[in-house]
Structures are given as structure tokens and as C-alpha cells.
Design a protein around this motif. Structure first.
Motif, PDB file in Angstrom:
ATOM      1  N   VAL A 175       0.850  -1.206   0.000  1.00  0.00           N
ATOM      2  CA  VAL A 175       0.000   0.000   0.000  1.00  0.00           C
ATOM      3  C   VAL A 175       0.884   1.255   0.000  1.00  0.00           C
ATOM      4  O   VAL A 175       0.645   2.203  -0.754  1.00  0.00           O
ATOM      5  N   PHE A 176       1.937   1.237   0.817  1.00  0.00           N
ATOM      6  CA  PHE A 176       2.873   2.371   0.831  1.00  0.00           C
ATOM      7  C   PHE A 176       3.488   2.545  -0.555  1.00  0.00           C
ATOM      8  O   PHE A 176       3.622   3.656  -1.060  1.00  0.00           O
ATOM      9  N   GLU A 177       3.858   1.415  -1.160  1.00  0.00           N
ATOM     10  CA  GLU A 177       4.529   1.488  -2.471  1.00  0.00           C
ATOM     11  C   GLU A 177       3.600   2.051  -3.543  1.00  0.00           C
ATOM     12  O   GLU A 177       4.038   2.822  -4.394  1.00  0.00           O
ATOM     13  N   ARG A 178       2.323   1.674  -3.466  1.00  0.00           N
ATOM     14  CA  ARG A 178       1.360   2.225  -4.449  1.00  0.00           C
ATOM     15  C   ARG A 178       1.262   3.741  -4.324  1.00  0.00           C
ATOM     16  O   ARG A 178       1.197   4.468  -5.310  1.00  0.00           O
ATOM     17  N   VAL A 179       1.205   4.204  -3.087  1.00  0.00           N
ATOM     18  CA  VAL A 179       1.069   5.650  -2.856  1.00  0.00           C
ATOM     19  C   VAL A 179       2.326   6.379  -3.329  1.00  0.00           C
ATOM     20  O   VAL A 179       2.244   7.397  -4.028  1.00  0.00           O
ATOM     21  N   ILE A 180       3.490   5.838  -2.990  1.00  0.00           N
ATOM     22  CA  ILE A 180       4.748   6.483  -3.409  1.00  0.00           C
ATOM     23  C   ILE A 180       4.820   6.526  -4.936  1.00  0.00           C
ATOM     24  O   ILE A 180       5.145   7.568  -5.532  1.00  0.00           O
ATOM     25  N   GLU A 181       4.466   5.416  -5.565  1.00  0.00           N
ATOM     26  CA  GLU A 181       4.521   5.357  -7.032  1.00  0.00           C
ATOM     27  C   GLU A 181       3.615   6.426  -7.651  1.00  0.00           C
ATOM     28  O   GLU A 181       4.005   7.129  -8.582  1.00  0.00           O
ATOM     29  N   GLY A 182       2.419   6.563  -7.108  1.00  0.00           N
ATOM     30  CA  GLY A 182       1.481   7.561  -7.635  1.00  0.00           C
ATOM     31  C   GLY A 182       2.017   8.981  -7.487  1.00  0.00           C
ATOM     32  O   GLY A 182       1.866   9.816  -8.386  1.00  0.00           O
ATOM     33  N   LEU A 183       2.672   9.243  -6.356  1.00  0.00           N
ATOM     34  CA  LEU A 183       3.236  10.584  -6.140  1.00  0.00           C
ATOM     35  C   LEU A 183       4.379  10.842  -7.113  1.00  0.00           C
ATOM     36  O   LEU A 183       4.481  11.930  -7.691  1.00  0.00           O
ATOM     37  N   VAL A 184       5.216   9.834  -7.293  1.00  0.00           N
ATOM     38  CA  VAL A 184       6.345   9.986  -8.215  1.00  0.00           C
ATOM     39  C   VAL A 184       5.824  10.243  -9.629  1.00  0.00           C
ATOM     40  O   VAL A 184       6.410  11.008 -10.397  1.00  0.00           O
ATOM     41  N   GLU A 185       4.681   9.635  -9.946  1.00  0.00           N
ATOM     42  CA  GLU A 185       4.094   9.866 -11.278  1.00  0.00           C
ATOM     43  C   GLU A 185       3.387  11.213 -11.384  1.00  0.00           C
ATOM     44  O   GLU A 185       2.862  11.562 -12.434  1.00  0.00           O
TER      45      GLU A 185
END
Ligand code: CTP
Ligand code: MG
Length: 258
Positions: free
Chosen positions: A118-128
């Protein structure tokens, strides 16, 4: 990854609805305090630079004992405030000094079993490029709307039943870029002094200032431990997630900062 990622773990609440003998963030789950589980799960999340834990003002030592040894990221403890919003403010204030260019995730220690994915999904979305992200799940119950001040009545009148397809139950970690989140927290600071007026979560503050807040998939394991029934469920789930990381007593962690 060019920007640092910091995670604020809010753990300064008293857990009044749970009514446990220890602060809610320290309740044992499968042999480890809830906060310890959060910090260990975070060590499996790629790209986390540092974590700031908010703790009840008078309980720094107790909370420091729940910090496992040898975490792969920097860790700081800060005293929280009278509301969750005030606690996040205190952590952001520290972050404004140490990493004002960062991406920041705000996570409830009470969601102790939230998987790294879940953390990784959020980080990925922010990076995008997302401005504000909230992990959330479809709502299972039909929700009835009443007047807020009617909650104390015996038989409050139902005003309506919003379409469930248009509702999502928000979880954490919620992700932002530091600069915008810090700005809205500063503008809304007055509200944080009163738990009844304070924002229910960080995304709500961003919404109030018209930033686009978007949803990413949450996870049932990110359930919030609020009541005794939640705790019983979390205990059962935690048994299926054994961990065996050594804990060092307070004082042996040379890298634990204010
Ligand atoms: N929290 C915080 N500072 C506060 C209040 C809450 O850091 N002044 C944190 C809690 O520790 C928790 C998260 O915010 O991890 C979500 O809050 P909630 O589930 O409401 O926890 P409590 O406030 O501790 O519980 P209660 O409302 O039942 O007293
Ligand atoms: Mg609370």
C-alpha cells in the motif's frame, strides 16, 4: 528516485474508544507492539528515507522502546498534540527543518497491519505526479445520513442513503508533497486546537483548499484498530504475520533523534 520519501506515523492518540491499559499504538499484536509492526513493515518499503513518529507527550521513553534496532531509515520521535491534526503539524514542523523538498506519507499507527504494497502504491502515484493520494476501499455497509447534531437523539431522522458506488472508505498512508501539505496545515492550524473541529485526515485539509485528491486501492489489512472488536480481529491477523526482529532497550539506539 530523486526526492526523499518521509513517513509520519501518528501514534500520539490515547485510544479512548479502545480503552486498553496501554496507549493504543503500543497494544501487543502477535507479541509485538502495533507501532513496532508498522516500523518493521516500513523497513520493507523501498525508498523510505526517514520516519517521524508522534507520541503522547509524556511517554517518549515507552515509545522509544517500541522502536526496533537496525532500521534501514532515519527515525525521529516528536511529541504529538491535542488532535491528530496537531500531531501531524508537529511532525511536519520537524520535517520543514530536515527535508522540505520531500514527498510525505502520513500513516496511522492504529493501522498497524498495513502491507508494504500500500505504501509502495502511494509512493509510485506521487512519483508519477499525483498531488494527493488516499488509499481507500469500497464501502460495505449502506450509509445513512443524519444531521450531525442529531447523533445524540434516540431515533435520529434519516436524511438519505448516498449511492454506495460513489463512496469510498479512506485509509492511510495518505501521500502528498511536503510543501503543499505543510502550507495547508499552516493555514488550518487554528482548527487543530479542538478535536471536534480538527480535520479527520490530511486529505480533508487538501480538499478544503481545492487540491485534487485522488484514490488508490487500499487493503483490508489496513483496517484501523478503533474498538475491541477491531483489536481482536487484528490479533488474529497478526498471528499470521510473524516477525522476529530484535528490539533494543531505549538508550542503546544511538541513532534515535529528537
Ligand atoms: N493520533 C495522534 N494524535 C492525537 C490523536 C490521534 O497522533 N492527538 C493518532 C492516533 O495515535 C492514531 C491515529 O491518529 O494512530 C488515528 O486516530 P484514532 O484512531 O482516533 O486514535 P485515538 O485518537 O488514539 O483513539 P480515540 O479517538 O478512540 O481516542
Ligand atoms: Mg481519535
Amino acid at each position: 528516485m530523486t526526492r526523499e520519501v518521509w513517513v509520519i506515523v501518528t501514534a500520539a492518540g490515547s485510544g479512548s474508544r479502545l480503552g486498553a491499559e496501554v496507549p493504543k499504538a503500543l497494544v501487543p499484536l502477535g507479541g509485538h507492539p502495533a507501532l513496532t509492526r508498522v516500523l518493521i513493515n516500513l523497513s520493507q518499503v523501498e525508498d523510505v528515507t526517514g520516519v517521524i513518529v508522534t507520541h503522547p507527550e509524556s511517554q517518549r521513553e515507552l515509545f522509544a522502546q517500541a522502536v526496533p534496532a537496525q532500521l534501514p531509515y532515519a527515525i525521529h520521535l516528536v511529541p504529538g498534540g491535542v488532535s491528530r491534526q496537531a500531531s501531524v503539524y508537529a511532525a511536519l514542523e520537524l520535517l520543514s527543518e530536515i527535508s522540505p523538498q520531500s514527498l510525505v506519507l502520513v500513516h496511522d499507527a492504529a493501522r498497524a497491519l498495513t502491507p508494504p504494497s500500500v505504501f509502495e502504491r502511494v509512493i509510485e502515484g506521487l512519483v508519477e505526479g499525483a498531488v494527493a493520494l488516499v488509499p481507500a476501499l469500497p464501502v460495505k455497509d449502506t450509509i445513512k445520513q443524519i444531521r450531525p447534531d442529531a447523533a445524540i437523539e434516540d431515533f435520529p431522522l434519516v436524511l438519505g442513503s448516498p449511492n454506495r458506488d460513489a463512496l469510498r472508505a479512506a485509509q492511510t498512508p495518505q501521500g502528498f508533497d511536503f510543501e503543499r501539505l505543510w502550507a495547508v496545515h499552516q493555514k488550518a492550524r487554528d482548527l487543530s486546537a479542538d478535536e471536534a473541529k480538527a480535520a479527520p485526515d490530511d486529505a480533508a485539509l487538501m480538499e478544503a483548499f481545492d487540491y485534487p485528491v485522488r484514490i488508490v486501492a487500499g487493503d483490508e489489512l489496513a483496517l484501523k484498530i478503533t474498538t475491541m472488536v477491531d483489536l481482536k480481529l487484528a490479533e488474529i491477523l497478526a498471528e499470521e504475520q510473524p516477525i522476529n526482529t530484535p528490539q533494543l532497550p531505549f538508550g542503546q539506539r544511538g541513532d534515535l533523534r529528537e
